[in-house]
Design a protein around this motif. Structure first.
Motif, short mmCIF file in Angstrom:
data_model
loop_
_atom_site.label_atom_id
_atom_site.label_comp_id
_atom_site.label_asym_id
_atom_site.label_seq_id
_atom_site.Cartn_x
_atom_site.Cartn_y
_atom_site.Cartn_z
N VAL A 1 -47.90 35.80 -61.12
CA VAL A 1 -48.80 34.67 -60.98
C VAL A 1 -48.83 33.85 -62.27
O VAL A 1 -48.62 34.38 -63.38
CB VAL A 1 -50.21 35.15 -60.60
CG1 VAL A 1 -50.91 35.84 -61.75
CG2 VAL A 1 -51.06 33.99 -60.06
N SER A 2 -49.09 32.58 -62.11
CA SER A 2 -49.28 31.66 -63.23
C SER A 2 -50.18 32.28 -64.30
O SER A 2 -51.19 32.89 -63.99
CB SER A 2 -49.93 30.38 -62.71
OG SER A 2 -50.22 29.50 -63.76
N GLY A 3 -49.78 32.12 -65.55
CA GLY A 3 -50.57 32.67 -66.65
C GLY A 3 -50.02 33.98 -67.18
O GLY A 3 -50.33 34.37 -68.31
N THR A 4 -49.21 34.65 -66.38
CA THR A 4 -48.58 35.89 -66.85
C THR A 4 -47.61 35.54 -67.99
O THR A 4 -46.77 34.66 -67.82
CB THR A 4 -47.80 36.56 -65.70
OG1 THR A 4 -48.67 36.75 -64.59
CG2 THR A 4 -47.21 37.90 -66.15
N PRO A 5 -47.74 36.21 -69.15
CA PRO A 5 -46.79 35.93 -70.24
C PRO A 5 -45.37 36.28 -69.80
O PRO A 5 -45.16 37.21 -69.03
CB PRO A 5 -47.25 36.87 -71.36
CG PRO A 5 -48.64 37.30 -70.99
CD PRO A 5 -48.71 37.25 -69.50
N VAL A 6 -44.42 35.50 -70.29
CA VAL A 6 -43.02 35.70 -69.93
C VAL A 6 -42.27 36.20 -71.17
O VAL A 6 -42.12 35.47 -72.15
CB VAL A 6 -42.40 34.39 -69.41
CG1 VAL A 6 -40.91 34.55 -69.16
CG2 VAL A 6 -43.11 33.97 -68.12
N THR A 7 -41.85 37.45 -71.11
CA THR A 7 -41.11 38.02 -72.23
C THR A 7 -39.68 37.49 -72.22
O THR A 7 -39.01 37.53 -71.18
CB THR A 7 -41.09 39.56 -72.14
OG1 THR A 7 -42.45 40.03 -72.13
CG2 THR A 7 -40.35 40.18 -73.31
N ARG A 8 -39.23 37.01 -73.36
CA ARG A 8 -37.86 36.51 -73.45
C ARG A 8 -36.90 37.62 -73.06
O ARG A 8 -36.94 38.72 -73.63
CB ARG A 8 -37.57 36.05 -74.89
CG ARG A 8 -36.15 35.49 -75.10
CD ARG A 8 -35.95 35.06 -76.55
NE ARG A 8 -36.86 34.00 -76.92
CZ ARG A 8 -36.63 32.69 -76.71
NH1 ARG A 8 -35.49 32.31 -76.19
NH2 ARG A 8 -37.53 31.80 -77.05
N PRO A 9 -36.02 37.37 -72.09
CA PRO A 9 -35.12 38.43 -71.65
C PRO A 9 -33.96 38.63 -72.63
O PRO A 9 -33.52 37.68 -73.28
CB PRO A 9 -34.59 37.90 -70.33
CG PRO A 9 -34.62 36.42 -70.50
CD PRO A 9 -35.84 36.12 -71.34
N SER A 10 -33.50 39.86 -72.70
CA SER A 10 -32.27 40.16 -73.42
C SER A 10 -31.16 40.41 -72.42
O SER A 10 -31.42 40.78 -71.28
CB SER A 10 -32.45 41.38 -74.32
OG SER A 10 -33.34 41.09 -75.38
N GLY A 11 -29.95 40.24 -72.88
CA GLY A 11 -28.82 40.48 -72.00
C GLY A 11 -27.52 40.11 -72.70
O GLY A 11 -27.51 39.87 -73.91
N GLN A 12 -26.48 40.07 -71.90
CA GLN A 12 -25.16 39.75 -72.45
C GLN A 12 -24.90 38.26 -72.39
O GLN A 12 -25.20 37.60 -71.40
CB GLN A 12 -24.07 40.44 -71.63
CG GLN A 12 -24.07 41.95 -71.73
CD GLN A 12 -22.79 42.57 -71.16
OE1 GLN A 12 -21.74 41.93 -71.14
NE2 GLN A 12 -22.90 43.81 -70.71
N ARG A 13 -24.33 37.75 -73.47
CA ARG A 13 -23.81 36.39 -73.44
C ARG A 13 -22.43 36.38 -74.07
O ARG A 13 -22.10 37.23 -74.91
CB ARG A 13 -24.77 35.43 -74.14
CG ARG A 13 -24.98 35.70 -75.60
CD ARG A 13 -25.92 34.65 -76.22
NE ARG A 13 -25.98 34.81 -77.66
CZ ARG A 13 -26.77 35.66 -78.30
NH1 ARG A 13 -27.58 36.45 -77.61
NH2 ARG A 13 -26.76 35.74 -79.61
N ALA A 14 -21.64 35.42 -73.65
CA ALA A 14 -20.25 35.35 -74.13
C ALA A 14 -20.20 34.71 -75.51
O ALA A 14 -20.95 33.78 -75.81
CB ALA A 14 -19.42 34.54 -73.14
N THR A 15 -19.33 35.25 -76.36
CA THR A 15 -18.99 34.60 -77.63
C THR A 15 -17.45 34.62 -77.73
O THR A 15 -16.81 35.36 -76.97
CB THR A 15 -19.57 35.34 -78.85
OG1 THR A 15 -18.80 36.54 -79.08
CG2 THR A 15 -21.04 35.70 -78.66
N PRO A 16 -16.88 33.84 -78.63
CA PRO A 16 -15.42 33.87 -78.76
C PRO A 16 -14.89 35.27 -79.06
O PRO A 16 -13.77 35.61 -78.69
CB PRO A 16 -15.15 32.91 -79.93
CG PRO A 16 -16.33 31.98 -79.93
CD PRO A 16 -17.50 32.81 -79.50
#
Lengths: 402, 402
Positions: free
Chosen positions: A158-173
């Motif tokens: 529901v609106s107002g719930t804090p959103v924790t920044r997600p971690s995960g995989q991202r591409a790099t060279p």
């Protein structure tokens, strides 16, 4: 005309009457309906015999009420309207009104399956240009069917719930790396809440939309663009979206939006029969995206290429069921101009063209940022229908799992 | 050694004890545990005080029991084992045994979110060759993360439920047309059933798999390949899968599979830390795919590139919750040879190389076809663990929606 103080003429007058679930005074979650800046305690109202819904209003979530179906939705709405307009009921009803500032609003319904569509032509074109620069911006299927995919019902909050920044995989060279998303984004959307279920193997025709859909919420489909770009081929977005999807606490009934229908954009090429909705109508919902106190965009829902009736018909044409509490969202609402885009990916063109904010320049979300998406619609007699807002604040990523 | 007649030495002896939900004698759905060709009525057993689970066994679905967590799962298993092995309990327990042929088995748990992975290297390679002939067969991300996507929880059905052929759009040289799928397929998979929920924002570490996962079901993820090929870019499969996903009626506890773990295939390149499971173990489940009475394939689950512990760690690394009743499936189980493939797409190489069946040649599913996927695993002391079967018969497509 309502007798409730301050409600007449407000976007939450008796023409609106959105439903929600609230916490107040340490008691269990209860169902309420908003009127002005108050809410009417429907648990108390049904307990007192002021409104009858077979006990469906005396539960901690809207699902039992949603399951009652359109005739009962209309009957309850008519009765609530009567209670809030006829002064004869004032003495009985007034003790059941609770100031909104005293309550905490909870997730209004238990979400079943969550589907996210991709139905704004401007959004799909923008994303295509950025994600697949070597191909035509719109995929070849885009104008033949409302593209959609399943999201994660369990992380709808529901609106107002804090959103924790997600971690995960991202591409790099140098290959993929693990860490907190560096391109955290929003998607401003409109969600449709299913009340009446369908039967397995039986499609819902495009003209049966209002038999199944109860109402509308606002949706912020938070998206980690760096995770998405790396993971999404060939089976679509997964972790880039599944960490949190925020919804507004009020479900606005379709009944409140009767004056908001208007012709949807003409579809060329013509659609297949099962998608042909006559009349072909969209909803004139006017969204606003507020980023840390500044409105950065005003996405127009009226311009969506695929209508909610077409989306429901498509979703079920293979025989898939919809169940009470299922939620399907429109996809990011973007209009043709930069100031009408429903994502920061588009607003800042992939981060290449920052916007001015807080006295500096900004691209994607930083920790501590707050985004609030609100919307209004035209109502009867020149009054406005408020759809409330969906808001969330970004919290720093947690530690890695080990 | 069990005292139950016929159960000792069977794949459903006291070393197995899978849980299910059954209908019998016109009474409401009840929970039972299989022993040989009988089931023990656990509703009756808890009512009689023979086993204690706080009432969780006296409901119509396994969810409350699944929510109890591993210590309680172990305690109930130990007690059921005692009841079925100690002759002192025989007089009390025997009246609670029901012959399997007298019962109808129901969906064993209410499914929350359903996720489908894509973790067989042979399958992903085969599909890549057929769907994307101009690209490398494995996508660049495939060996870095277990690719997955969300399916539709609401159309998960129990084995034996007829499967109506889905209709939808497929591409032709003249543009898309609507009609019943002409390339209806199976996907033989193994599903993992979540018991203990996780917290929003808190990933499940790769070594906490057994704290959250209760057990295993067999899955047939029916797939309409013609619908899939047209719809799946860029957001993944949707209607091609969402019409039905069948699961076996028995949930085999992880406790019954203690002897089935074996080293999983070595992973090269090395995986990121959050995916590093030490020891890196898979399950030696031996599947068999029966098509109209002929076993056409024997997919080996032991060869899956990504393990179920890695799948759960990946699924939650972004902070997404798992809830009681969530189901995640392995993806199609295919080994390196044609006779080990878990889909008819692969078995017949896209329909180009039919198999002999019923005295003729066959490619995809025809109306009236029945597919039964079964599996066994090695158990203690040379005995076999039966995982039951998931079966479904294809019913002709219904009329178009209008």
């Amino acid at each position: 005309m309502t007798w409730v103080p301050g409600a007449a003429g407000s976007p939450y007058g008796v023409h609106n009457l959105p439903y929600g679930v609230f916490r107040h005074g340490g008691r269990p979650d209860r169902i309420g309906v908003r009127i002005g800046d108050l809410l009417l305690d429907l648990d108390g109202a049904e307990a007192a015999g002021l409104v009858l819904a077979g006990g469906a209003l005396r539960t901690a979530t809207l699902n039992a009420f949603l399951a009652l179906g359109r005739p009962q939705w209309s009957a309850v709405r008519a009765r609530v309207t009567e209670l809030l307009t006829d002064p004869a009921h004032r003495a009985a009803v007034e003790p059941l009104l609770v100031p909104l500032q005293e309550v905490e609003l909870a997730l209004p319904f238990q979400v079943g399956d969550y589907v996210d569509f991709y139905s704004s032509e401007a959004h799909a074109t923008n994303v295509g240009r950025m994600f697949r620069p070597d191909e035509a911006p719109l995929p070849p299927n885009w104008k033949h069917l409302p593209i959609g995919y399943h999201g994660r019902g369990g992380t709808v909050v529901v609106s107002g719930t804090p959103v924790t920044r997600p971690s995960g995989q991202r591409a790099t060279p140098a290959g993929p790396v693990f860490g907190p998303s560096t391109r955290l984004d929003i998607e401003a959307e409109v969600g449709f809440v299913v009340g009446t279920p369908s039967a397995l193997g039986t499609p819902v025709p495009v003209d049966s939309f209002a038999d199944h859909v109860f109402g509308v919420v606002l949706v912020n489909d938070w998206s980690a663009r760096d995770l998405q770009a790396w993971e999404y081929r060939p089976l679509g977005p997964f972790l880039a979206k599944s960490f949190a999807t925020s919804v507004s606490p009020w479900v606005v009934p379709l009944d409140a939006l009767a004056d908001a229908w208007l012709p949807a954009p003409e579809q060329d090429p013509p659609v297949l029969d099962y998608l042909r909705d006559i009349p072909h109508l969209g909803l004139d919902l006017r969204l606003a995206v507020d980023w840390n106190g500044t409105v950065v965009s005003r996405p127009p829902f009226a311009g969506m290429y695929w209508t909610p009736a077409q989306q429901l018909a498509h979703l079920t044409v293979n025989g898939a069921v919809v169940r009470t509490g299922d939620l399907y969202a429109s996809g990011t609402v973007s209009g043709p101009t930069r100031e009408e885009t429903g994502s920061f990916l588009e607003l800042t063109w992939g981060g290449a063209e920052p916007v001015k904010l807080d006295g500096g320049e900004r691209t994607f979300l930083e920790d501590g940022d707050t985004v609030t998406i609100s919307a209004t619609a035209p109502g009867p007699d020149g009054v406005t229908v408020g759809l409330g807002e969906v808001c969330g604040t970004i919290v720093a990523a947690g530690p890695p799992p080990r």
